[in-house]
Design an enzyme around this catalytic site. Structure first.
Site, PDB file in Angstrom:
ATOM      1  N   HIS A 139       0.874  -1.185   0.003  1.00 24.15           N
ATOM      2  CA  HIS A 139       0.051   0.054   0.115  1.00 24.15           C
ATOM      3  C   HIS A 139       0.859   1.393  -0.002  1.00 24.15           C
ATOM      4  CE1 HIS A 139      -3.217  -2.881   1.863  1.00 24.15           C
ATOM      5  NE2 HIS A 139      -3.485  -2.762   0.521  1.00 24.15           N
ATOM      6  N   GLU A 142       1.872   3.070   3.245  1.00 22.65           N
ATOM      7  CA  GLU A 142       2.324   2.596   4.256  1.00 22.65           C
ATOM      8  C   GLU A 142       3.809   2.555   4.041  1.00 22.65           C
ATOM      9  OE1 GLU A 142      -1.868   0.202   4.678  1.00 22.65           O
ATOM     10  OE2 GLU A 142      -0.224  -1.096   4.737  1.00 22.65           O
ATOM     11  N   HIS A 257       3.470  -4.287   6.207  1.00 25.06           N
ATOM     12  CA  HIS A 257       2.407  -2.975   6.102  1.00 25.06           C
ATOM     13  C   HIS A 257       2.435  -2.322   7.306  1.00 25.06           C
ATOM     14  CE1 HIS A 257      -0.552  -4.794   2.934  1.00 25.06           C
ATOM     15  NE2 HIS A 257       0.401  -5.750   3.103  1.00 25.06           N
ATOM     16  N   GLU A 350       2.148  -5.661  10.532  1.00 30.02           N
ATOM     17  CA  GLU A 350       1.962  -4.190  10.488  1.00 30.02           C
ATOM     18  C   GLU A 350       3.020  -3.506  11.355  1.00 30.02           C
ATOM     19  OE1 GLU A 350      -0.680  -2.952   8.911  1.00 30.02           O
ATOM     20  OE2 GLU A 350      -1.588  -4.924   8.263  1.00 30.02           O
ATOM     21  N   GLU A 567     -20.574 -37.940   4.429  1.00 29.79           N
ATOM     22  CA  GLU A 567     -20.935 -39.173   4.411  1.00 29.79           C
ATOM     23  C   GLU A 567     -19.744 -40.205   4.392  1.00 29.79           C
ATOM     24  OE1 GLU A 567     -24.223 -39.850   1.720  1.00 29.79           O
ATOM     25  OE2 GLU A 567     -25.464 -38.165   2.440  1.00 29.79           O
ATOM     26  N   HIS A 671     -22.968 -44.379   0.403  1.00 33.43           N
ATOM     27  CA  HIS A 671     -23.635 -43.126   1.092  1.00 33.43           C
ATOM     28  C   HIS A 671     -23.764 -43.421   2.441  1.00 33.43           C
ATOM     29  CE1 HIS A 671     -24.592 -40.165  -2.332  1.00 33.43           C
ATOM     30  NE2 HIS A 671     -24.414 -41.155  -2.990  1.00 33.43           N
ATOM     31  N   GLU A 762     -26.910 -47.193   1.272  1.00 32.90           N
ATOM     32  CA  GLU A 762     -26.648 -46.189   2.429  1.00 32.90           C
ATOM     33  C   GLU A 762     -26.448 -47.273   3.674  1.00 32.90           C
ATOM     34  OE1 GLU A 762     -27.627 -43.042   2.298  1.00 32.90           O
ATOM     35  OE2 GLU A 762     -28.707 -42.894   0.700  1.00 32.90           O
TER      36      GLU A 762
END
EC number: 3.4.17.22
Length: 1378
Positions: A139, A142, A257, A350, A567, A671, A762
């Site tokens: 930036h 900055e 930054h 930062e 599942e 499943h 299933e």
């Protein structure tokens, strides 16, 4: 600062006469030297501590603007010894300012001469030395980072010069890159003293964004992005950084930054994109926390966790660190891009509350961050490091994958096979994987605090393929010996049960699969269908006694698990099943017989992304059910009743391509959430819950029961009593739609679109049970899993064969009377048809054959074998054509032993693994490391001709606008002699100069063929029997303008006049390049096949590029395109995944040109229309001009496909046209399927490529009768046809005999009529002899005579008025006057 060594001594030579005696003088000198050295050492120490570097006193009192930044970096580099630093630029900002980077590491050597520019000026990479980068001023407003990185550069360089042990050690072992300003344009707009506390100026004037108003830290590709990917054209700074990252293997990075004082770590955003409060954890969360703490703990303000920034006085960060997304959500951030798309671990730092503090604060900011910066760089040496090498050659393996068990994040090795895996102290299992090598896992590697643990991997080369096959079987060595135990023999041996019962997250599953593939190579093959949305591999484990090979007559079976990510029981059961089958093969009779007689494919997870989002203990939620694009994969398949409007997902596409590539007979989709076997159909036209019966309802009930009856709880039919009180399934099975309606389901698509019968199972009421319950699920289902697989051997099986030659017939249809569901044969003519016991009428049919019907009785034990032999329907037609006329004879045999040998070779190369074996037996692969400019290309081609003069011939087809030659290289055993009986193939590339990958691939192909000629028997025979023409660059002018690593630019796309050459192939072509190609290549009409290479995607297109209603010979053109795509490791999957169109779906990787990019005047359209040669266009890479480092991978991807074209050109139909005397007929027209036309060459030869199947041939030649025949084309061999013409005796389209008879009769009639008239005239003449006769007075009598006489004479009327035959003047005069 002066060191003191260059100061002049205070005493003068003249004063020597005042000096004390020599012994005393020596003592004084020693004392003075010691004092001076102490003074210097003290001064240096003071400078380092207070000033931070040996900088001028004024370096902290101002910011570096414009060119001053580059000068400051040059000065920093000069502070170190020679060979320590390199200053270069990775690109330019929007406004053209350079993005400077200073590289610092020992051993760089002197800079190159002449000086390199751009990234090439960075200098060579150093083996085993980890790369660290620090990026500042992203930036523009900055600014502290911009300054402290310059100070850091001076500190490191000067410290190394003065011998600081810590800094010397750091730069001797670390490759450091400092980029002080990524946004120099924004910096110049920013204002000193602006702390960013308010909006003090108009929008866009703060300097935060680049000159186009784009926030650079919101402009990177993002894994959780919800919109279109950012356009890099707007952010050249980001494009330059991404390119730089891709060219290197950075291990650690810091993004500096301002605006707060905290260390932030990934992820910076989350799928929810909630503004704040979401902790978005990476798989390496502990490592990132460790790195962030390392920085924060050495920063006097940051470590307190209380920055007290104005406006945010109450904001605190525990230990001075925070997760990025938990602080606030940042989509498109740089640190996440580094972790997700590169090897690099990046944190965001930062540095100060005020973004642009006054210069007077710079010294304090440097002192606050100096120790933290150096400490962070040192942390690149934690974890595990080493090399991955080829065990045979010892060379490093680049891009090998390093995975850590339990951590779902892999890294890859660098150029020298080196790797650095950042890890916190602990014990780890590491696996190294590289294509073409056996994976290797090293367990229990201990990582301690401090320097990295060193581990090297030595990988064994292997011939195992990782690409799904789609071709017929050949025998391969290496099968394991097993005892010959009859299936039904009882054994005292108890099967070995699985012991690995725990939930396998993706890294664990990956290691599990690789371990069993490594330990059981004779019965396993691990391959991938493609990748999920989040780029996880979709693994399949094949288990067979001949892995990688389809054995004719052997059915193929598949299980698919974890389609819904939450599942998970199916996923774990399939891993258990893999362990069970592998460990019991050869000792357990049941397992051994099953593996010997069945080719088994097990896919543990179709939705690995959803699995990673799911939570253990889940019973009813939908978290993780869908894929990462939030689509239910079991509602994503094409449906017979309901249009599916959702975009087809990558996982769905991969599975559909897979199922169509293999002859699967039976399948189950595993499943969870209930306990039942559900069979088709899954939905109905009304969309309501009611029984929806398929034609094979009885078969589906039988196979469903085979599973449920082995699971006692399922068979009871009352699952999940606590959840669904009224749910009941008799015998544990149900029709899908009768239970509930599921449009877009996978099981219905399998049944309707392929030969595969699939059910959905299933497995339990709890979708994600706790780990301790997994052994119970195995015990409940293990017998069911085995019994269900055995059902693949029920019903009818056999072969459909050609009665003429005994070959199997591909795609023949097997129909069962009263069951409306036909199945088709595979490549060897083999088929499988599941049926319940009973008697059936089965019909086998194929295009061009007479169908055959048989009555078949199916038993309950095993499949009954029934073979069908079909007679070609063209036989009678051919016999008719031979009666008194010319004829055509179709034959696949030849008496020439060498021809038979070559035919056998083509069949072998067309079979499964034939081309792979050929490539493995050829010379070591080529080293593609750079692109060839026009000059280099010309020299390369001349070099080939000089070194291989007996098989090469280099000619120029013409010149470009700028007078560059368009080279054509012929490779053949007799390159200067016409051999019309040999097929001729051309490879062309570079029609668009900005896509030069094709050019490099063709140069590699030419070199490969030349290098292996007379060394490899396959290459030798292919070159001896093929005329290969390679035109590597059709647009050399455009190529010279194009720029490497420019993936989207159109620079060089056109020729020097700005014309797209692929729109200039017309009858009035205007460009010299297209004229040269048309006149000297296409219009010769002697090519059988043409392959054009281009760039911009990954697919193959076939004619036409122009929009037309119908495509002649579409079946053949699509067959040729599919052949190329199917031999490419990823193209056939139909997912180019290009950045500009990531959702593109190309079924099978093949598409008609007009459906992709429609345009007029294309080269392939002209080739088909006027050159009578099929041409396909291959798009080799998404990037038009990728970096040279990608060329080896692109060659590896396309090599097999290119060679398959050399094999394919020997198939189709070879023909000879002659008359009854044996004289060859050239320039005869061969019309195929009433559309495609080719002409016979000198010697009467013709060759045309056709898709497998029956084709009609009409032969036409002047002076001969037209001939018609049919020919059957095989997929693995050429069909030969001899056409014998009879002379055409027809006149005016009628038989000569009829014309002669009619003509004779007509002449006879005319002669007879003339005789009759003469006789009548003679009689009348005799009546009027010797006298005058009265002329007729009455008009009617006069007219009658005229009518009578006019039928026999064309003389004038007056000649008949006077009948006297005397010859006097008076009579003559009289006659003339009337």
């Amino acid at each position: 600062m002066a060191s003191g060594w260059d100061e002049r001594p205070p005493w003068r030579l003249e004063s020597l006469r005042l000096l004390p005696p020599p012994p005393l003088l020596l003592l004084l000198l020693l004392l003075r030297s010691s004092a001076q050295a102490a003074h210097i050492k003290k001064a240096e120490a003071t400078t380092t501590t207070v000033g931070g570097s040996e900088a001028a006193e004024g370096q902290f009192d101002h910011y570096y603007h414009e060119a001053a930044l580059g000068e400051a970096l040059e000065a920093a580099a000069a502070a170190g010894p020679p060979g320590l630093a390199r200053l270069f630029s990775i690109g330019n900002s929007v406004e053209g300012r350079p993005l400077w980077v200073l590289r610092l590491t020992a051993g760089l050597g002197p800079p190159p001469t002449p000086a390199a520019v751009g990234l090439d000026a960075a200098g060579p990479l150093l083996p085993g030395r980890p790369q660290v980068k620090l990026v500042g001023n992203m930036h523009g407003d900055e600014t502290v980072s911009r300054q402290v990185l310059v100070y850091l550069a001076r500190e490191l360089a000067s410290g190394y010069r003065r011998g600081d042990p810590r800094l010397v050690r750091l730069l001797n072992t670390t490759d450091v890159y400092l980029l002080p300003s990524l946004n120099p344009d924004g910096f110049e707009r920013a204002r000193e003293g602006d702390c960013g506390l308010g909006d003090s100026g108009p929008p866009g004037t703060s300097g935060r964004d680049n000159s186009r108003g784009r926030d650079l830290n919101r402009s990177f590709p993002d894994q959780f992005s919800t919109g279109e990917p950012p356009s890099l054209d707007e952010v050249p700074e980001v494009r330059a950084l991404i390119d730089w990252i891709r060219r290197n293997k950075f291990v650690l990075s810091g993004n500096l930054h301002g605006g707060s004082v905290v260390a932030s770590y990934p992820f910076d955003d989350s799928p929810e994109h909630k503004t704040t409060g979401i902790y978005s954890k990476t798989s390496d969360d502990e490592v990132f926390r460790y790195l962030a703490k390392a920085y924060a703990s050495n920063h006097p303000i940051m470590r307190t966790g209380e920055p007290h920034c104005p406006g945010d006085e109450e904001e605190t960060f525990k230990d001075g660190i925070t997760n990025g997304a938990h602080w606030y959500d940042v989509e498109g951030g740089m640190q996440d891009y580094n972790y997700v798309w590169a090897n690099c671990f990046e944190i965001t730092l930062e540095l100060s509350c005020c973004k642009y503090p006054p210069a007077s604060q710079l010294r304090q900011e440097w002192e606050n961050n100096r120790e933290s910066l150096i400490t962070l760089i040192e942390k690149v040496h934690i974890g595990i490091k080493g090399f991955v090498k080829d065990s045979v050659t010892g060379s490093g393996l680049e891009n090998a994958t390093i995975s850590v068990a339990g951590i779902n994040h892999n890294i890859t090795t660098g150029r020298f096979g080196d790797f650095h895996r950042l890890l916190i102290p602990g014990s780890y299992n590491l696996t190294a994987v590289s294509p073409g090598y056996m994976p290797l896992t090293i367990n229990n590697i201990v990582v301690k605090e401090g320097p990295a643990t060193e581990i090297d991997f030595s990988l064994q080369p292997t011939v195992m393929s990782v690409v799904p096959d789609s071709t017929e079987a050949v025998t391969t060595p290496g099968t394991v010996a097993v005892p010959n135990i009859p299936p039904g023999t009882p054994s005292s041996h108890q099967p070995i049960q699985p012991k690995d019962f725990h939930h396998h997250h993706f890294p664990d599953m990956e290691i599990f699969l690789r371990r069993f593939a490594n330990e059981y190579p004779n019965i396993t093959r691990l391959y991938s269908l493609g990748k999920s949305v989040e780029s996880r591999e979709l693994y399949v484990m094949e288990i067979s006694d001949n892995p990688g090979v389809h054995e004719p007559g052997e059915p193929e079976f598949k299980y698919i698990g974890n389609m819904h990510g939450n599942e998970v029981v199916g996923r774990e059961l399939l891993l258990n099943l893999i362990e069970y089958l592998c460990k019991n093969f050869g000792t357990d009779p049941e397992v051994t017989d099953l593996v010997r007689s069945t080719r088994i494919h097990l896919m543990p997870s179709m939705n690995p992304d959803g699995y990673e989002k799911s939570q253990e203990g889940d019973s009813i939620s939908v978290v993780g059910r869908n894929n990462s694009n939030n689509f239910d994969l079991n509602r994503n398949f094409p449906d017979q009743f309901v249009p599916i409007t959702d975009p087809t997902q990558p996982e769905t596409i991969a599975v559909m391509s897979w199922v169509k590539a293999y002859p699967f007979v039976l399948s189950a989709n595993l499943h969870g959430g209930s306990l039942v076997v559900n069979y088709p159909y899954d939905d109905n036209e009304q969309g309501v819950a009611t029984y929806s019966k398929s034609p094979d309802d009885a078969v589906f009930q039988q196979i469903a029961l085979s599973y449920s009856k082995e699971n006692s709880q399922m068979f009871q039919g009352r699952p999940c009593k606590d959840m669904y009180l009224n749910e009941y399934f008799p015998h544990g099975i149900t029709n899908g739609a009768s239970w509930y309606n599921v449009p877009g389901g996978m099981q219905d698509w399998n049944y309707l679109q392929t030969n595969c019968f699939e059910v959905t199972i299933e497995l339990g009421c709890v979708k994600y049970p706790f780990e301790k319950e997994l052994p119970k699920y195995w015990e409940q289902n293990r017998r069911s899993l085995i019994q269900f697989m055995k059902q693949v051997h029920q019903g009818v099986k056999g072969f459909v064969l050609d009665a003429t030659d005994g070959r199997g017939i591909l795609n023949a249809t097997l129909s069962v009377a009263e069951i409306n569901h036909p199945v088709t044969t595979y490549k060897a003519g083999d088929y499988w048809r599941l049926l319940v016991p009973g008697t059936y009428k089965i019909t086998a049919s194929a295009r061009g054959y007479n169908p055959v019907t048989k009555n078949v009785t199916v038993r309950s034990e095993g499949a009954i074998q029934v073979n069908f032999t079909l007679v070609r329907s063209s036989t009678d037609a051919n016999n008719e054509s031979k009666k008194g006329k010319g004829h055509s004879t179709s034959t696949d045999d030849t008496s020439d032993p060498t021809s038979k040998e070559f035919e056998a070779l083509i069949k072998h190369l067309s079979a499964e693994n034939g081309l792979e074996g050929f490539m493995l037996s050829s010379s070591s692969d080529l080293a593609l490391y750079r692109y060839h400019s026009y000059k280099d290309l010309s020299e390369f081609l001349r070099g080939l001709v000089m070194n291989y003069p007996h098989i090469t011939n280099l000619t120029t087809l013409g010149q470009s606008v700028e007078y560059r030659h368009i080279w054509s290289l012929e490779i053949s055993n007799k390159p200067n002699i016409s051999e019309p009986e040999e097929p001729k193939i051309r490879f062309v590339a570079g029609i668009h100069g900005n896509a030069p990958v094709g050019t490099e691939l063709l140069l590699a192909l030419a070199e490969f063929l030349c290098l292996n000629y007379k060394k490899n028997p396959v290459v030798t025979q292919l070159v001896d029997r093929t005329r290969i023409v390679i035109v590597p660059s059709l647009n050399p002018d455009g190529r010279e303008r194009a720029q490497e690593k420019d993936c989207t630019s159109k620079t060089g796309h056109t020729n020097a006049r700005g014309r797209d050459l692929d729109t200039d192939f017309t009858s009035n072509a205007s460009q010299p390049e297209t004229k040269a190609i048309i006149e000297n290549l296409i219009q010769k009409q002697d090519f059988s096949l043409s392959i054009a290479l281009d760039g911009g995607s990954v697919l193959v297109t076939y004619p036409y590029d122009k929009p037309v209603q119908t495509v002649e010979n579409k079946e053949t053109l699509k067959h040729l395109a599919s052949l190329y795509a199917n031999n490419h490791p990823s193209m056939h999957m139909g997912q180019p995944s290009c950045p500009n169109n990531s959702d593109e779906n190309i079924p099978g990787g093949v598409m008609r040109g007009a459906e992709w990019h429609s345009h007029l005047g294309s080269m392939k359209d002209y080739s088909v229309t006027y050159g009578h040669c099929p041409e396909i266009t291959v798009y080799t890479s998404c990037c038009y001009f990728p970096s040279a480092a990608q060329l080896p991978a692109l060659w590896a991807e396309n090599k097999k496909s290119l060679l398959s074209m050399l094999v394919e050109v020997h198939k189709g139909v070879h023909g000879l046209v002659k008359d009854k005397t044996g004289k060859p007929i050239s320039k005869a027209v061969i019309v195929l399927n009433e559309g495609i036309r080719v002409h016979t060459k000198e010697g009467g030869y013709f060759h045309v490529l056709l898709a497998p199947g029956v084709h009609n041939i009409n032969a036409i030649a002047d002076g001969y009768q037209q001939q018609h025949s049919q020919v059957f084309v095989h997929h693995d061999a050429a069909s030969s046809v001899v056409i014998v013409f009879d002379t055409d005796n027809r006149i005016f389209g009628l038989p000569r005999e009829l014309v002669v008879t009619v003509s004779g009769a007509t002449m006879s009639a005319l002669i007879l009529t003339a005789c009759i008239i003469w006789c009548i005239c003679s009689i009348k003449s005799n009546r009027h002899k010797d006298g005058f006769h009265r002329l007729r007075q009455h008009h009617d009598e006069y007219e009658d005579e005229i009518r009578m006489m006019s039928t026999g004479s064309k003389k004038s009327l007056l000649s008949h008025e006077f009948q006297d035959e005397t010859d006097t003047e008076e009579e003559t005069l009289y006659s003339s006057k009337h």
